[in-house]
Each structure stands twice: as C-alpha cells, then as structure tokens.
Design a protein around this motif. Sequence first.
Motif, PDB file in Angstrom:
ATOM      1  N   LEU A 122      53.313  34.802  44.991  1.00  0.00           N
ATOM      2  CA  LEU A 122      53.509  34.371  43.606  1.00  0.00           C
ATOM      3  C   LEU A 122      52.270  34.657  42.759  1.00  0.00           C
ATOM      4  CD1 LEU A 122      55.447  31.017  44.086  1.00  0.00           C
ATOM      5  CD2 LEU A 122      56.333  33.289  43.585  1.00  0.00           C
ATOM      6  N   VAL A 123      51.983  35.941  42.604  1.00  0.00           N
ATOM      7  CA  VAL A 123      50.952  36.359  41.666  1.00  0.00           C
ATOM      8  C   VAL A 123      51.570  36.423  40.272  1.00  0.00           C
ATOM      9  CG1 VAL A 123      49.643  37.613  43.409  1.00  0.00           C
ATOM     10  CG2 VAL A 123      51.453  38.786  42.165  1.00  0.00           C
ATOM     11  N   ASP A 124      50.728  36.623  39.252  1.00  0.00           N
ATOM     12  CA  ASP A 124      51.216  36.548  37.864  1.00  0.00           C
ATOM     13  C   ASP A 124      52.353  37.518  37.586  1.00  0.00           C
ATOM     14  OD1 ASP A 124      49.353  34.635  37.478  1.00  0.00           O
ATOM     15  OD2 ASP A 124      47.958  35.854  36.300  1.00  0.00           O
ATOM     16  N   ALA A 125      52.233  38.755  38.061  1.00  0.00           N
ATOM     17  CA  ALA A 125      53.262  39.763  37.767  1.00  0.00           C
ATOM     18  C   ALA A 125      54.611  39.361  38.358  1.00  0.00           C
ATOM     19  CB  ALA A 125      52.824  41.121  38.316  1.00  0.00           C
ATOM     20  N   PRO A 135      50.481  34.743  30.312  1.00  0.00           N
ATOM     21  CA  PRO A 135      49.658  35.947  30.279  1.00  0.00           C
ATOM     22  C   PRO A 135      49.145  36.243  31.683  1.00  0.00           C
ATOM     23  CG  PRO A 135      48.411  34.079  29.459  1.00  0.00           C
ATOM     24  CD  PRO A 135      49.825  33.592  29.655  1.00  0.00           C
ATOM     25  N   SER A 136      48.968  37.482  31.986  1.00  0.00           N
ATOM     26  CA  SER A 136      48.563  37.875  33.329  1.00  0.00           C
ATOM     27  C   SER A 136      47.244  38.620  33.290  1.00  0.00           C
ATOM     28  CB  SER A 136      49.638  38.761  33.976  1.00  0.00           C
ATOM     29  OG  SER A 136      49.194  39.238  35.231  1.00  0.00           O
ATOM     30  N   LYS A 137      46.322  38.182  34.133  1.00  0.00           N
ATOM     31  CA  LYS A 137      45.071  38.911  34.306  1.00  0.00           C
ATOM     32  C   LYS A 137      44.539  38.641  35.705  1.00  0.00           C
ATOM     33  CE  LYS A 137      41.654  35.469  32.869  1.00  0.00           C
ATOM     34  NZ  LYS A 137      40.470  35.216  32.032  1.00  0.00           N
ATOM     35  N   CYS A 138      43.811  39.563  36.238  1.00  0.00           N
ATOM     36  CA  CYS A 138      43.180  39.382  37.534  1.00  0.00           C
ATOM     37  C   CYS A 138      41.928  38.537  37.335  1.00  0.00           C
ATOM     38  CB  CYS A 138      42.810  40.736  38.135  1.00  0.00           C
ATOM     39  SG  CYS A 138      41.849  40.613  39.659  1.00  0.00           S
ATOM     40  N   TYR A 139      41.857  37.404  37.991  1.00  0.00           N
ATOM     41  CA  TYR A 139      40.727  36.502  37.824  1.00  0.00           C
ATOM     42  C   TYR A 139      39.481  36.998  38.537  1.00  0.00           C
ATOM     43  CZ  TYR A 139      43.989  33.122  35.847  1.00  0.00           C
ATOM     44  OH  TYR A 139      44.904  32.497  35.038  1.00  0.00           O
ATOM     45  N   CYS A 140      39.641  38.026  39.360  1.00  0.00           N
ATOM     46  CA  CYS A 140      38.481  38.560  40.066  1.00  0.00           C
ATOM     47  C   CYS A 140      37.702  39.561  39.228  1.00  0.00           C
ATOM     48  CB  CYS A 140      38.914  39.207  41.375  1.00  0.00           C
ATOM     49  SG  CYS A 140      39.613  38.023  42.566  1.00  0.00           S
ATOM     50  N   CYS A 142      39.096  40.472  35.731  1.00  0.00           N
ATOM     51  CA  CYS A 142      39.484  40.243  34.327  1.00  0.00           C
ATOM     52  C   CYS A 142      39.751  41.541  33.578  1.00  0.00           C
ATOM     53  CB  CYS A 142      38.411  39.432  33.583  1.00  0.00           C
ATOM     54  SG  CYS A 142      38.117  37.799  34.300  1.00  0.00           S
ATOM     55  N   ASN A 143      40.067  42.616  34.275  1.00  0.00           N
ATOM     56  CA  ASN A 143      40.288  43.909  33.620  1.00  0.00           C
ATOM     57  C   ASN A 143      41.661  44.499  33.891  1.00  0.00           C
ATOM     58  OD1 ASN A 143      37.683  44.054  32.473  1.00  0.00           O
ATOM     59  ND2 ASN A 143      36.829  44.795  34.431  1.00  0.00           N
ATOM     60  N   ALA A 144      42.533  43.767  34.597  1.00  0.00           N
ATOM     61  CA  ALA A 144      43.842  44.321  34.939  1.00  0.00           C
ATOM     62  C   ALA A 144      44.842  43.194  35.151  1.00  0.00           C
ATOM     63  CB  ALA A 144      43.742  45.181  36.196  1.00  0.00           C
ATOM     64  N   GLU A 145      46.107  43.571  35.147  1.00  0.00           N
ATOM     65  CA  GLU A 145      47.157  42.611  35.444  1.00  0.00           C
ATOM     66  C   GLU A 145      47.094  42.240  36.924  1.00  0.00           C
ATOM     67  OE1 GLU A 145      52.022  42.269  34.853  1.00  0.00           O
ATOM     68  OE2 GLU A 145      51.088  44.223  35.223  1.00  0.00           O
ATOM     69  N   GLU A 146      47.405  40.962  37.216  1.00  0.00           N
ATOM     70  CA  GLU A 146      47.350  40.515  38.607  1.00  0.00           C
ATOM     71  C   GLU A 146      48.642  40.882  39.327  1.00  0.00           C
ATOM     72  OE1 GLU A 146      45.846  36.514  40.791  1.00  0.00           O
ATOM     73  OE2 GLU A 146      47.827  36.363  39.842  1.00  0.00           O
ATOM     74  N   THR A 147      48.560  41.901  40.146  1.00  0.00           N
ATOM     75  CA  THR A 147      49.665  42.309  41.008  1.00  0.00           C
ATOM     76  C   THR A 147      49.188  42.227  42.459  1.00  0.00           C
ATOM     77  OG1 THR A 147      49.040  44.647  41.003  1.00  0.00           O
ATOM     78  CG2 THR A 147      50.524  43.885  39.235  1.00  0.00           C
ATOM     79  N   VAL A 148      50.133  42.259  43.378  1.00  0.00           N
ATOM     80  CA  VAL A 148      49.771  42.206  44.789  1.00  0.00           C
ATOM     81  C   VAL A 148      48.915  43.407  45.174  1.00  0.00           C
ATOM     82  CG1 VAL A 148      50.691  42.344  47.143  1.00  0.00           C
ATOM     83  CG2 VAL A 148      51.728  40.785  45.493  1.00  0.00           C
ATOM     84  N   LEU A 149      49.267  44.577  44.674  1.00  0.00           N
ATOM     85  CA  LEU A 149      48.529  45.791  45.016  1.00  0.00           C
ATOM     86  C   LEU A 149      47.103  45.733  44.476  1.00  0.00           C
ATOM     87  CD1 LEU A 149      48.880  48.504  46.440  1.00  0.00           C
ATOM     88  CD2 LEU A 149      49.495  49.506  44.231  1.00  0.00           C
ATOM     89  N   HIS A 150      46.951  45.234  43.242  1.00  0.00           N
ATOM     90  CA  HIS A 150      45.612  45.133  42.658  1.00  0.00           C
ATOM     91  C   HIS A 150      44.781  44.074  43.385  1.00  0.00           C
ATOM     92  CE1 HIS A 150      42.522  45.270  39.500  1.00  0.00           C
ATOM     93  NE2 HIS A 150      42.510  43.924  39.596  1.00  0.00           N
ATOM     94  N   LEU A 151      45.409  42.960  43.725  1.00  0.00           N
ATOM     95  CA  LEU A 151      44.700  41.845  44.336  1.00  0.00           C
ATOM     96  C   LEU A 151      44.216  42.160  45.744  1.00  0.00           C
ATOM     97  CD1 LEU A 151      43.834  38.853  44.244  1.00  0.00           C
ATOM     98  CD2 LEU A 151      46.137  38.261  45.043  1.00  0.00           C
TER      99      LEU A 151
END
Length: 407
Positions: A122-125, A135-140, A142-151
């Motif tokens: 259950l990530v933001d995306a 709103p969705s952002k990667c908290y690590c 702060c430059n991209a949407e939080e998706t499983v692949l990005h995380l």
Amino acid sequence: MVDFWWDRWLFDEPLAMYLGMEQLTHFLVAEFYEGDAWNEDKLLRWVPNHVVRAIEEVYFHSSVKDEFVWLSSNSGSFTITSIWECIRHRRNVSVVDSLLWSSTLPLKLSFLAWRAIRNYLLVDANLQRRGVCLPSKCYCCCNAEETVLHLFLSGPVIVEVWSHFANKFGVSMDGCGSLSSVFLTWLHSTPLASKNHIRVFFPIVICWCLWLERNDTQFRGVPCESGRVIRQVDQFMELLGTLRMLKAQHFKGDRDYVLFQFATMLAKKVQHVAIAWGKPPLGHVKLNSDASVCQERASGGSLERGVQPSQVEVDSRVLVSLLLSREVAKWPLCTVLKKIRRLLMYFSTSVVHIFREANSVADRLAVLYLRSDRIFETILDLPPAVTGAMVLDARSVPFVRTIVDNI
C-alpha cells in the motif's frame, strides 16, 4: 458387485477395452469363481488364455469384502487433497516465488518480498488506484511518486544500498528493471547458488530493511540514509548468524565473505558397524529376498534356507513398512501387496528389515540378470560369487557398514 467387463479389477483398463469388445453379456467377477477356485473352463469361453492366466493370479475370496482403490492417491484411499490435485489447473512453478520462502528467514520477510513483487504493497500510487485521494511523493528522496519500483529499486538512496552489497558479491545489476529480475540476477550470479544460499537471502533482507526505512521516514520523520539501511542489513544478517541460522552450506562459493564466521558447520557422527547375517533359531528357517533394477531391467533373487520360512528378510525398509501397514496402496501395487500379505498369513511368517550387508546372498542372486526364472536346486549349481557369500554367512563373517548421522 464388481463388473467383470467394465470395472478395472485386473489390468489398468477394463477387460472390455483391453480386449476391444463391445457387445458383451453382463457378468460379475464372482460368477467366474466357484468354491475356492476360478472356473477355468468358463473363463476360457470368454477371454483368451493369457488373460485367464492373469486372472488366476488374482487373490479372490467370496467372504472378503470388495475394496475401492482410489487411483489418484498413493495410499489407494480417497482424500480431499487428491481430488483437488485432479481438478485444479496447476500453473508453472515460478522460480522467483520459490526463492522467497526459506526456513532460515522469518516469514514476515518472505511475505513482504512476495507482496512487493506483485505490487500489492500500500504505497501512495497503489492507494490512488484504489480511489484514495492523496498527493504522492517518495519520502526518501522527495523527487518522485512513491511506487513499489521506485521504493525498492530505482530511488537514489535505494540505488546506493543495492550498489553497496552488489559490489561486495560482484553482482552486476545492470538491466534490472523489476524486483523479479533482481532476485534472478542474484541467484544466477554464481553457478553454486541455490534456493538456500546467502545470495538469495540478501535481496530479501535488503527489501525488508528498505521497507522499515521508508516507514520510519514517513511516520516518524527520520531522514532517509543509505548508510543506516546498510547497517540494518548487516546487523540483521549477523543476528541470523548469532542465532545459528546460517549454515556453512549457505556460503558455497562465498566462504570469503565476512559473515561466514557466523556460519554453523554441519557436524556429522560417523560410525562403522559390523553387520552379519544371523542364523535362525533351531527349527526355524529364513527367506532372504532382494531385487535389482539396472539399465531398464528389473530382476530379483531370493534364498530359502529350509523348507517353509518362518521369517522373511528384505533390505527395503519401504517395502516392510507397506506390508506391515494397513494401507491399500495404489493400483496395481495393491494387488501385489494383498498377495504377499496373504502368503505371509498362510505360512504364519513375519517380515523384517535387514541391512544390505546382511543380505549379500540374495543381493548377488538379484544382479545375475538371468533371461528367465531359474531355480537352483543345490549349492553346486550356484555361481561362485553366490556360493562364496553363502560360506561367509554360514561362518557369521561380518561386513562393515558406515552410518553417518547429523548431530
């Protein structure tokens, strides 16, 4: 009430199909049995001679209740599990899924990796796709949407973590565009890797520590740092070693890695035991039996010391267990087992397991590979190898058996 033509009671298919016959008179199997024997004349009027010979080998008694044998079960008994295996549509086994589950790692790590691969976290995306407005952002970073692949793979902090451990093991992660490809890359990074290998454990632990870091950053406001994730991974693996969960076989090809100092060596206890054939008590006789399969040929041999055996010895523990159990067993093995049990009961004979070293005479008879059945009436007719083994048995000469036990 077994149908003579359409029930499978003799061969793997009904007699009507085996003989290719369609217009048939209805008979029950019991109608061809009179008194305590098969009615051979009546059988010959309906089936060929070779089928009659096969029928006469079947044990049949009017007072014994018929039993159904369930073909889809090894035990011959109906089970829900076996019927489920018959009707289910089994998919191909996933190599990646098989890597995730190991008794060395806690189940929560395996479940997380399994959910991450399927994009179930259950990530933001994923919350947005379920209709949650946020709103969705990667908290690590702060430059991209939080998706499983990005995380778990493409974030800048995450890339530093993967690069650190990949460099330690010499793993190239170029071209890894999914978590599944990451697991496969680590698995195939060495020809010695298997399901329970340190190179399979590391990606699972890394994913777990990345998820913990993400939760600390999002819910506790802790700044995301690659160095802290790396320390968490190292500490977790050291903890597994301290708990004696890491074994030496997990480090095949990687025994130079620092964690190998925590690996538990598999201790083995080796015993050398003298095994000899034992003479039966006075007035009793033994039947030793063995079988051999080589080059798609099966053969067997047995030696009867006396007239009527009061004890049967075989070196197959599985066969002894089957004979002593009440299992029906799978068709057509059930028919053979029933015949053997009947003979044991008729002769009031017991069957026991012995080691192969104490069954050397029957073993040598089994590997003769004769073209047809042969009975050796006297010792002089036996081959020299068999005669020599008999002499050693008669003098109670022992053989040495090596027994290895894991401590």
